[in-house]
Motif scaffolding. Structure first.
Motif, mmCIF file in Angstrom:
data_model
loop_
_atom_site.group_PDB
_atom_site.id
_atom_site.type_symbol
_atom_site.label_atom_id
_atom_site.label_comp_id
_atom_site.label_asym_id
_atom_site.label_seq_id
_atom_site.Cartn_x
_atom_site.Cartn_y
_atom_site.Cartn_z
ATOM 1 N N PHE A 116 46.140 58.366 37.453
ATOM 2 C CA PHE A 116 47.031 57.416 36.778
ATOM 3 C C PHE A 116 47.530 56.356 37.746
ATOM 4 O O PHE A 116 47.541 55.162 37.435
ATOM 5 C CB PHE A 116 48.217 58.157 36.145
ATOM 6 N N LEU A 117 47.936 56.762 38.946
ATOM 7 C CA LEU A 117 48.438 55.815 39.943
ATOM 8 C C LEU A 117 47.347 54.833 40.368
ATOM 9 O O LEU A 117 47.581 53.618 40.446
ATOM 10 C CB LEU A 117 48.978 56.575 41.158
ATOM 11 N N VAL A 118 46.153 55.338 40.626
ATOM 12 C CA VAL A 118 45.040 54.465 41.030
ATOM 13 C C VAL A 118 44.700 53.484 39.913
ATOM 14 O O VAL A 118 44.472 52.289 40.154
ATOM 15 C CB VAL A 118 43.810 55.320 41.427
ATOM 16 N N THR A 119 44.671 53.960 38.693
ATOM 17 C CA THR A 119 44.373 53.081 37.557
ATOM 18 C C THR A 119 45.444 52.018 37.373
ATOM 19 O O THR A 119 45.140 50.853 37.100
ATOM 20 C CB THR A 119 44.233 53.914 36.267
ATOM 21 N N ALA A 120 46.701 52.378 37.549
ATOM 22 C CA ALA A 120 47.797 51.413 37.408
ATOM 23 C C ALA A 120 47.720 50.335 38.479
ATOM 24 O O ALA A 120 47.889 49.145 38.197
ATOM 25 C CB ALA A 120 49.137 52.134 37.465
ATOM 26 N N VAL A 121 47.447 50.724 39.720
ATOM 27 C CA VAL A 121 47.333 49.740 40.804
ATOM 28 C C VAL A 121 46.132 48.827 40.566
ATOM 29 O O VAL A 121 46.216 47.602 40.735
ATOM 30 C CB VAL A 121 47.237 50.455 42.172
ATOM 31 N N TYR A 132 45.147 42.128 36.863
ATOM 32 C CA TYR A 132 46.012 41.213 36.113
ATOM 33 C C TYR A 132 46.315 39.956 36.924
ATOM 34 O O TYR A 132 46.202 38.833 36.428
ATOM 35 C CB TYR A 132 47.311 41.920 35.722
ATOM 36 N N TYR A 133 46.686 40.131 38.187
ATOM 37 C CA TYR A 133 47.003 38.966 39.017
ATOM 38 C C TYR A 133 45.771 38.102 39.275
ATOM 39 O O TYR A 133 45.860 36.877 39.330
ATOM 40 C CB TYR A 133 47.637 39.393 40.331
ATOM 41 N N GLN A 134 44.609 38.717 39.451
ATOM 42 C CA GLN A 134 43.399 37.937 39.671
ATOM 43 C C GLN A 134 43.031 37.123 38.436
ATOM 44 O O GLN A 134 42.652 35.955 38.540
ATOM 45 C CB GLN A 134 42.240 38.844 40.065
ATOM 46 N N VAL A 135 43.130 37.718 37.278
ATOM 47 C CA VAL A 135 42.824 36.996 36.041
ATOM 48 C C VAL A 135 43.845 35.894 35.803
ATOM 49 O O VAL A 135 43.500 34.784 35.380
ATOM 50 C CB VAL A 135 42.767 37.971 34.846
ATOM 51 N N GLU A 136 45.105 36.168 36.097
ATOM 52 C CA GLU A 136 46.148 35.147 35.928
ATOM 53 C C GLU A 136 45.873 33.930 36.810
ATOM 54 O O GLU A 136 45.985 32.794 36.370
ATOM 55 C CB GLU A 136 47.508 35.741 36.274
ATOM 56 N N HIS A 137 45.479 34.158 38.053
ATOM 57 C CA HIS A 137 45.187 33.032 38.952
ATOM 58 C C HIS A 137 43.912 32.311 38.559
ATOM 59 O O HIS A 137 43.811 31.088 38.683
ATOM 60 C CB HIS A 137 45.094 33.528 40.388
ATOM 61 N N ALA A 138 42.918 33.039 38.094
ATOM 62 C CA ALA A 138 41.657 32.411 37.701
ATOM 63 C C ALA A 138 41.826 31.550 36.457
ATOM 64 O O ALA A 138 41.143 30.532 36.296
ATOM 65 C CB ALA A 138 40.594 33.467 37.461
ATOM 66 N N ASN A 139 42.715 31.932 35.579
ATOM 67 C CA ASN A 139 42.908 31.196 34.338
ATOM 68 C C ASN A 139 43.931 30.082 34.448
ATOM 69 O O ASN A 139 44.232 29.428 33.456
ATOM 70 C CB ASN A 139 43.321 32.147 33.213
#
Length: 140
Positions: A19-24, A30-37
């Motif tokens: 769960f921790l690995v998946t959340a990180v 999320y941040y990579q997609v936010e910057h790319a868009n």
């Protein structure tokens, strides 16, 4: 009476780790997609960088005073240093974007060394920065 407790503890711990690995990984994605868009801020920054580059070209060809540079060492002129180079001020646009310019002039005796002019543009929030650069050699 204690059979299976170790197995249950291992399964719960492994589930927590997954769960921790998946959340990180999800947060990083999320941040990579936010910057790319973020195309709008990227566009603002690239046009601001173009304006900074053009400002540097105008400064070099129409406002540059060779007496401000040491002819044997050359110089680097950066916007924002108003005390030394008052004619080359930073640019701030009505939409909040800004641009800076750097003009790098080689020594006069360095034949074949290019004059380098670069412009950096930044969006209103300062999260997106784009840079453009041009080099040219003036042969006299």
């Amino acid at each position: 009476s204690r059979t299976g407790q170790a197995l249950l503890l291992v399964v719960v711990m492994m589930g927590g780790i997954f769960f921790l690995v998946t959340a990180v990984a999800g947060l990083i994605m999320y941040y990579q997609v936010e910057h790319a868009n973020d195309a709008a801020n990227s566009t603002v920054a690239i046009f601001a960088a173009d304006a900074g580059l053009e400002r540097g070209l105008y400064y070099y060809f129409y406002e540059y005073d060779p007496s401000v540079c040491d002819p044997t060492a050359g110089c680097v002129i950066v916007t924002g240093d108003a005390a030394v180079y008052p004619k080359l001020s930073p640019i701030t646009f009505a939409n909040g974007a800004s641009a800076t310019t750097t003009v790098s002039i080689p020594p006069q005796n360095a034949l074949g060394e290019p004059v380098t002019i670069s412009g950096s543009g930044m969006d209103k929030g300062g999260r997106t920065i784009r840079s453009l650069e041009t080099n040219f050699i003036i042969n006299l």
